[in-house]
Design a protein around this motif. Structure first.
Motif, PDB file in Angstrom:
ATOM      1  N   LYS A 150       0.829  -9.527  -5.900  1.00 54.35           N
ATOM      2  CA  LYS A 150      -0.363  -9.171  -5.149  1.00 54.35           C
ATOM      3  C   LYS A 150      -0.781  -7.714  -5.330  1.00 54.35           C
ATOM      4  CE  LYS A 150       0.202 -12.717  -1.588  1.00 54.35           C
ATOM      5  NZ  LYS A 150      -0.902 -13.534  -2.142  1.00 54.35           N
TER       6      LYS A 150
ATOM      7  N   PHE B 171      -0.079  -3.820 -10.688  1.00 53.26           N
ATOM      8  CA  PHE B 171       0.351  -5.220 -10.618  1.00 53.26           C
ATOM      9  C   PHE B 171       1.542  -5.432 -11.540  1.00 53.26           C
ATOM     10  CE2 PHE B 171      -3.066  -7.179  -8.261  1.00 53.26           C
ATOM     11  CZ  PHE B 171      -4.191  -6.414  -8.523  1.00 53.26           C
TER      12      PHE B 171
ATOM     13  N   GLN C 212       5.673  -7.855 -16.938  1.00 50.74           N
ATOM     14  CA  GLN C 212       4.655  -6.926 -17.409  1.00 50.74           C
ATOM     15  C   GLN C 212       4.119  -6.141 -16.223  1.00 50.74           C
ATOM     16  OE1 GLN C 212       1.614  -9.092 -19.522  1.00 50.74           O
ATOM     17  NE2 GLN C 212       3.070 -10.003 -20.962  1.00 50.74           N
TER      18      GLN C 212
ATOM     19  N   HIS D 264     -11.024  -3.194 -14.219  1.00 54.65           N
ATOM     20  CA  HIS D 264     -10.273  -4.426 -14.388  1.00 54.65           C
ATOM     21  C   HIS D 264      -8.836  -4.069 -14.777  1.00 54.65           C
ATOM     22  CE1 HIS D 264     -12.028  -3.378 -18.331  1.00 54.65           C
ATOM     23  NE2 HIS D 264     -10.874  -3.778 -18.815  1.00 54.65           N
ATOM     24  N   PRO D 265      -7.907  -4.996 -14.574  1.00 55.00           N
ATOM     25  CA  PRO D 265      -6.509  -4.683 -14.898  1.00 55.00           C
ATOM     26  C   PRO D 265      -6.331  -4.368 -16.376  1.00 55.00           C
ATOM     27  CG  PRO D 265      -6.656  -6.628 -13.517  1.00 55.00           C
ATOM     28  CD  PRO D 265      -8.054  -6.312 -13.953  1.00 55.00           C
TER      29      PRO D 265
ATOM     30  N   LEU E 285       2.059 -16.653 -17.156  1.00 52.89           N
ATOM     31  CA  LEU E 285       2.297 -15.406 -16.443  1.00 52.89           C
ATOM     32  C   LEU E 285       1.774 -15.520 -15.008  1.00 52.89           C
ATOM     33  CD1 LEU E 285       3.447 -12.772 -17.700  1.00 52.89           C
ATOM     34  CD2 LEU E 285       1.095 -11.977 -17.870  1.00 52.89           C
TER      35      LEU E 285
ATOM     36  N   ARG F  83       7.056 -13.838 -16.022  1.00 55.11           N
ATOM     37  CA  ARG F  83       7.055 -15.123 -16.714  1.00 55.11           C
ATOM     38  C   ARG F  83       8.442 -15.729 -16.621  1.00 55.11           C
ATOM     39  NH1 ARG F  83       3.943 -17.505 -20.574  1.00 55.11           N
ATOM     40  NH2 ARG F  83       2.761 -15.623 -21.021  1.00 55.11           N
TER      41      ARG F  83
ATOM     42  N   TYR G 198       0.843  -1.192   0.000  1.00 54.86           N
ATOM     43  CA  TYR G 198       0.000   0.000   0.000  1.00 54.86           C
ATOM     44  C   TYR G 198       0.878   1.242   0.000  1.00 54.86           C
ATOM     45  CZ  TYR G 198      -3.534  -3.306   1.633  1.00 54.86           C
ATOM     46  OH  TYR G 198      -4.370  -4.392   1.759  1.00 54.86           O
TER      47      TYR G 198
ATOM     48  N   GLN H 256      -1.378  -1.095  -3.928  1.00 55.98           N
ATOM     49  CA  GLN H 256      -2.547  -0.221  -3.950  1.00 55.98           C
ATOM     50  C   GLN H 256      -2.101   1.201  -3.637  1.00 55.98           C
ATOM     51  OE1 GLN H 256      -5.845  -1.976  -1.892  1.00 55.98           O
ATOM     52  NE2 GLN H 256      -6.954  -0.052  -1.755  1.00 55.98           N
TER      53      GLN H 256
ATOM     54  N   GLN I 227      -4.949  -1.303 -12.357  1.00 55.30           N
ATOM     55  CA  GLN I 227      -6.370  -1.522 -12.148  1.00 55.30           C
ATOM     56  C   GLN I 227      -6.937  -0.326 -11.394  1.00 55.30           C
ATOM     57  OE1 GLN I 227      -7.433  -4.957  -9.734  1.00 55.30           O
ATOM     58  NE2 GLN I 227      -9.438  -5.103 -10.680  1.00 55.30           N
TER      59      GLN I 227
ATOM     60  N   PHE J  76       0.950 -13.224 -11.546  1.00 52.23           N
ATOM     61  CA  PHE J  76       0.780 -11.871 -11.040  1.00 52.23           C
ATOM     62  C   PHE J  76       1.238 -11.746  -9.594  1.00 52.23           C
ATOM     63  CE2 PHE J  76      -1.606  -9.238 -14.032  1.00 52.23           C
ATOM     64  CZ  PHE J  76      -1.913 -10.176 -15.012  1.00 52.23           C
TER      65      PHE J  76
ATOM     66  N   GLN K 118       5.484  -4.142 -21.262  1.00 47.90           N
ATOM     67  CA  GLN K 118       6.242  -5.381 -21.097  1.00 47.90           C
ATOM     68  C   GLN K 118       7.729  -5.057 -21.225  1.00 47.90           C
ATOM     69  OE1 GLN K 118       5.265  -9.523 -22.513  1.00 47.90           O
ATOM     70  NE2 GLN K 118       6.777  -9.022 -24.085  1.00 47.90           N
TER      71      GLN K 118
ATOM     72  N   PHE L 224      -3.276  -3.580 -19.273  1.00 45.99           N
ATOM     73  CA  PHE L 224      -1.857  -3.724 -19.596  1.00 45.99           C
ATOM     74  C   PHE L 224      -1.197  -2.362 -19.780  1.00 45.99           C
ATOM     75  CE2 PHE L 224       1.870  -5.638 -21.380  1.00 45.99           C
ATOM     76  CZ  PHE L 224       2.252  -4.854 -22.458  1.00 45.99           C
TER      77      PHE L 224
ATOM     78  N   ASN M  87      10.384 -12.383 -18.897  1.00 47.15           N
ATOM     79  CA  ASN M  87       9.905 -11.019 -19.110  1.00 47.15           C
ATOM     80  C   ASN M  87       9.032 -10.620 -17.942  1.00 47.15           C
ATOM     81  OD1 ASN M  87       7.032 -11.670 -19.679  1.00 47.15           O
ATOM     82  ND2 ASN M  87       7.849 -12.585 -21.530  1.00 47.15           N
TER      83      ASN M  87
ATOM     84  N   TYR N  11       0.591  -3.911 -15.026  1.00 50.42           N
ATOM     85  CA  TYR N  11      -0.818  -3.637 -15.276  1.00 50.42           C
ATOM     86  C   TYR N  11      -1.293  -2.624 -14.237  1.00 50.42           C
ATOM     87  CZ  TYR N  11      -1.003  -7.825 -18.230  1.00 50.42           C
ATOM     88  OH  TYR N  11      -0.795  -8.753 -19.216  1.00 50.42           O
TER      89      TYR N  11
END
Lengths: 110, 111
Positions: free
Chosen positions: A102, A88, A33, A42-43, A98, A92, A10, A105, A37, A100, A48, A45, A31, A35
């Motif tokens: 946690k 997030f 990535q 929703h997340p 892939l 990989r 957080y 925030q 949200q 993710f 990368q 992209f 690699n 994201y």
């Protein structure tokens, strides 16, 4: 299984300030990535990173991939209220799926 | 074309009932993922389909959860005998060349 750890979990950031969020793996990634949200969304992209030491910029966002390909960071400058949300990273390893983290925030204080 | 779509957007059910959640991926995407997200929490991986390969079911929390992907396109996540702890947002993502495109999710509430 393999996983990426995100720190911090957080953050409260004053509008106009900079902040960084980190993503770490104990083993070498193929690699990574990132994201974002937004609250209630929703997340989506963002970017990368594939190459060792890679740095990519998107306006106020700077993404880095470590030399050893085990960690990554996202740095945001001059934070705006629109930066609120959860960031997030997803890693990989080889041809595995892939995975993710946690998430971090982020709350922006006007 | 359209992005990933999921239906229903909201589902309220009673404890013990079965539910089916649907995901329509982006046309041509060979990979499809299901995740679960509880309020304010991260993404919990459930299941992964890649082409004609056997799905990776390693994230399914119990045998009450199952998923199918018909014809390499539409996927259905089924939860049998729902429990209150199944309440969450269920997100589907399809992928081409690594990038995951998420649907809007189905908010499941088990009373």
């Amino acid at each position: 299984g393999q996983q990426v750890m995100q720190i911090p979990q957080y953050q409260h950031v004053q509008e106009g300030e900079d902040f960084t969020t980190y993503c770490n793996s104990s083993t070498t990634l193929s690699n990574i990535q990132w994201y974002k949200q937004r609250p209630g969304g929703h997340p989506v992209f963002l970017i990368q990173l594939v190459k060792s030491g890679e740095v990519k910029k998107q306006k106020r966002l700077t993404f880095q991939f470590g030399e050893a390909k085990k960690n990554s960071s996202l740095h945001i400058t001059a934070t705006q209220t629109t930066d609120v949300g959860t960031y997030f990273c997803a890693g990989r390893w080889g041809n595995n799926r892939l995975a993710f983290g946690k998430g971090n925030q982020v709350v922006v204080i006007p | 074309g359209a992005g990933v779509s999921q239906s229903p957007s909201n589902k309220v059910t009673e404890k013990g009932k079965d539910v089916e959640l649907r995901c329509d991926p982006i046309s041509g995407h060979t990979a499809l993922y299901w995740y679960r997200q509880s309020l304010g929490q991260g993404l919990e991986f459930l299941i992964y389909f890649q082409g004609n390969s056997a799905p990776d079911k390693s994230g399914l929390p119990s045998d009450r959860f199952s998923a199918e992907r018909t014809g390499g396109s539409v996927s259905t996540l089924t939860i049998q005998r729902t429990q209150q702890e199944d309440s969450a947002v269920y997100l589907c993502a399809s992928s081409s060349r690594d990038t995951q495109y998420f649907g809007p999710g189905t908010r499941l509430t088990v009373l």
